[in-house]
Scaffold this active site. Structure first.
Site, PDB file in Angstrom:
ATOM      1  N   ASP A   1      51.284  33.858  60.893  1.00 41.94           N
ATOM      2  CA  ASP A   1      52.704  33.804  60.561  1.00 41.94           C
ATOM      3  C   ASP A   1      53.655  33.068  61.257  1.00 41.94           C
ATOM      4  O   ASP A   1      53.604  33.001  62.574  1.00 41.94           O
ATOM      5  CB  ASP A   1      53.210  35.348  60.452  1.00 41.94           C
TER       6      ASP A   1
ATOM      7  N   PHE B   1      55.434  20.256  54.647  1.00 43.52           N
ATOM      8  CA  PHE B   1      56.008  21.280  53.799  1.00 43.52           C
ATOM      9  C   PHE B   1      56.960  22.093  54.454  1.00 43.52           C
ATOM     10  O   PHE B   1      57.511  21.900  55.692  1.00 43.52           O
ATOM     11  CB  PHE B   1      54.867  22.112  53.209  1.00 43.52           C
TER      12      PHE B   1
ATOM     13  N   LYS C   1      51.254  15.244  63.074  1.00 45.79           N
ATOM     14  CA  LYS C   1      51.756  16.564  62.816  1.00 45.79           C
ATOM     15  C   LYS C   1      50.712  17.583  63.807  1.00 45.79           C
ATOM     16  O   LYS C   1      51.177  18.419  64.533  1.00 45.79           O
ATOM     17  CB  LYS C   1      52.318  16.945  61.431  1.00 45.79           C
TER      18      LYS C   1
ATOM     19  N   HIS D   1      52.876  23.526  66.358  1.00 45.08           N
ATOM     20  CA  HIS D   1      52.702  25.085  66.459  1.00 45.08           C
ATOM     21  C   HIS D   1      51.364  25.514  66.080  1.00 45.08           C
ATOM     22  O   HIS D   1      50.637  26.271  66.641  1.00 45.08           O
ATOM     23  CB  HIS D   1      53.843  25.863  65.993  1.00 45.08           C
TER      24      HIS D   1
HETATM   25  P1  ITT Z   1      51.465  32.804  54.062  1.00 46.31           P
HETATM   26  O1  ITT Z   1      52.275  33.929  54.355  1.00 46.31           O
HETATM   27  O2  ITT Z   1      50.867  33.119  52.652  1.00 46.31           O
HETATM   28  O3  ITT Z   1      50.553  32.280  55.204  1.00 46.31           O
HETATM   29  P2  ITT Z   1      53.890  31.517  53.911  1.00 46.31           P
HETATM   30  O4  ITT Z   1      54.585  30.307  53.440  1.00 46.31           O
HETATM   31  O5  ITT Z   1      54.566  32.810  53.334  1.00 46.31           O
HETATM   32  O6  ITT Z   1      52.634  31.636  53.541  1.00 46.31           O
HETATM   33  P3  ITT Z   1      55.252  32.425  56.573  1.00 46.31           P
HETATM   34  O7  ITT Z   1      55.056  33.823  56.164  1.00 46.31           O
HETATM   35  O8  ITT Z   1      54.539  32.029  57.777  1.00 46.31           O
HETATM   36  O9  ITT Z   1      54.203  31.600  55.378  1.00 46.31           O
HETATM   37  O10 ITT Z   1      56.483  31.742  56.201  1.00 46.31           O
HETATM   38  C1  ITT Z   1      56.976  30.812  57.064  1.00 46.31           C
HETATM   39  C2  ITT Z   1      58.058  29.945  56.280  1.00 46.31           C
HETATM   40  O11 ITT Z   1      58.274  28.906  57.500  1.00 46.31           O
HETATM   41  C3  ITT Z   1      57.027  28.914  55.307  1.00 46.31           C
HETATM   42  O12 ITT Z   1      57.284  29.382  54.185  1.00 46.31           O
HETATM   43  C4  ITT Z   1      57.779  27.543  55.503  1.00 46.31           C
HETATM   44  O13 ITT Z   1      58.857  27.531  54.403  1.00 46.31           O
HETATM   45  C5  ITT Z   1      57.940  27.700  56.950  1.00 46.31           C
HETATM   46  N1  ITT Z   1      56.789  26.768  57.710  1.00 46.31           N
HETATM   47  C6  ITT Z   1      55.867  27.641  57.889  1.00 46.31           C
HETATM   48  N2  ITT Z   1      54.880  26.534  58.691  1.00 46.31           N
HETATM   49  C7  ITT Z   1      55.885  25.394  58.740  1.00 46.31           C
HETATM   50  C8  ITT Z   1      55.512  24.097  59.119  1.00 46.31           C
HETATM   51  O14 ITT Z   1      54.429  23.868  59.572  1.00 46.31           O
HETATM   52  N3  ITT Z   1      56.480  23.140  59.032  1.00 46.31           N
HETATM   53  C9  ITT Z   1      57.410  23.496  57.994  1.00 46.31           C
HETATM   54  N4  ITT Z   1      57.786  24.600  57.674  1.00 46.31           N
HETATM   55  C10 ITT Z   1      56.951  25.691  58.101  1.00 46.31           C
END
Ligand code: ITT
Length: 195
Positions: free
Chosen positions: A68, A150, A174, A179
């Site tokens: 997350d 993304f 990257k 993170h």
């Molecule tokens: P899952 O829960 O299915 O893993 P998710 O996209 O819903 O996928 P998160 O709940 O962790 O993932 O949401 C975090 C959001 O933050 C995600 O939708 C992206 O928009 C952003 N995000 C996460 N990792 C990122 C990254 O490495 N670079 C840029 N934006 C990121």
């Protein structure tokens, strides 16, 4: 080793496969017929990371992990944080999320644009939970640049590359600073020592 990454986000899956490398065979829930959205009802990254990992482990009994991630912007009191995926709308609309972020920051002229990505990874291995975390510090750019990555990558300038947004870096660069790279390399090291 074979392990499930409890994610529906293809960008995360691609990055994790590159970060973990050849010693790991990664599967996602869709590969084993789990296609429903896992409801993320937690109030912290830690809680949502556990919800996703437990959901898959409870249904498969297999070793798995979840990530997350939140973008924490200092001038916005740490928002969007745990709400990063659904900041602007209920859908995962990356473009709308960035538009809202830039609009919110325009309301705070003169404030520093410092921010960080924070990933919390929950590994469920042999039925036990283990946690790994990684952060990437940077600033929010005034406008989008770049087509890689993304999510918020087009507006995040990492401290390590002050001339570029993350979306202007290739995947390898990257992953080396990100993170997710930090958290998943820590998980891989733990698994090499304990699996
Ligand atoms: P899952 O829960 O299915 O893993 P998710 O996209 O819903 O996928 P998160 O709940 O962790 O993932 O949401 C975090 C959001 O933050 C995600 O939708 C992206 O928009 C952003 N995000 C996460 N990792 C990122 C990254 O490495 N670079 C840029 N934006 C990121």
């Amino acid at each position: 080793m074979k392990i499930i990454f409890a994610t529906g986000n293809k960008g995360k899956l691609r990055e994790a496969a590159e970060i973990l490398g050849e010693g790991f065979t990664l599967m996602c829930p869709a590969d084993i017929g789990i296609t429903e959205d896992i409801e993320e009802t937690g109030e912290t990254l830690e809680e949502n990371s556990v919800i996703k990992a437990d959901y898959i482990h409870d249904r498969t009994g297999m070793d798995c992990f979840a990530d997350d991630t939140g973008l924490e912007v200092d001038a916005l009191g740490g928002a969007p944080g745990v709400h990063s995926a659904r900041y602007a709308t209920e859908g995962h609309d990356f473009d709308a999320n960035i538009d809202k972020l830039l609009a919110e920051l325009e309301k705070c002229p003169g404030e520093p644009r410092t921010a960080r990505f924070r990933s919390v990874v929950t590994l469920v291995f042999k039925g036990e939970r283990h946690f790994f975390e990684g952060t990437l510090e940077g600033v929010i750019a005034p406008a989008r640049r770049g087509g890689n990555g993304f999510g918020y990558d087009p507006v995040f300038i990492p401290d390590e590359f002050p001339e570029n947004t993350v979306a202007e870096l290739d995947d390898e660069t990257k992953n080396a600073i990100s993170h997710r790279g930090k958290a998943l390399r820590a998980m891989a090291e733990w698994l090499r020592e304990n699996a």
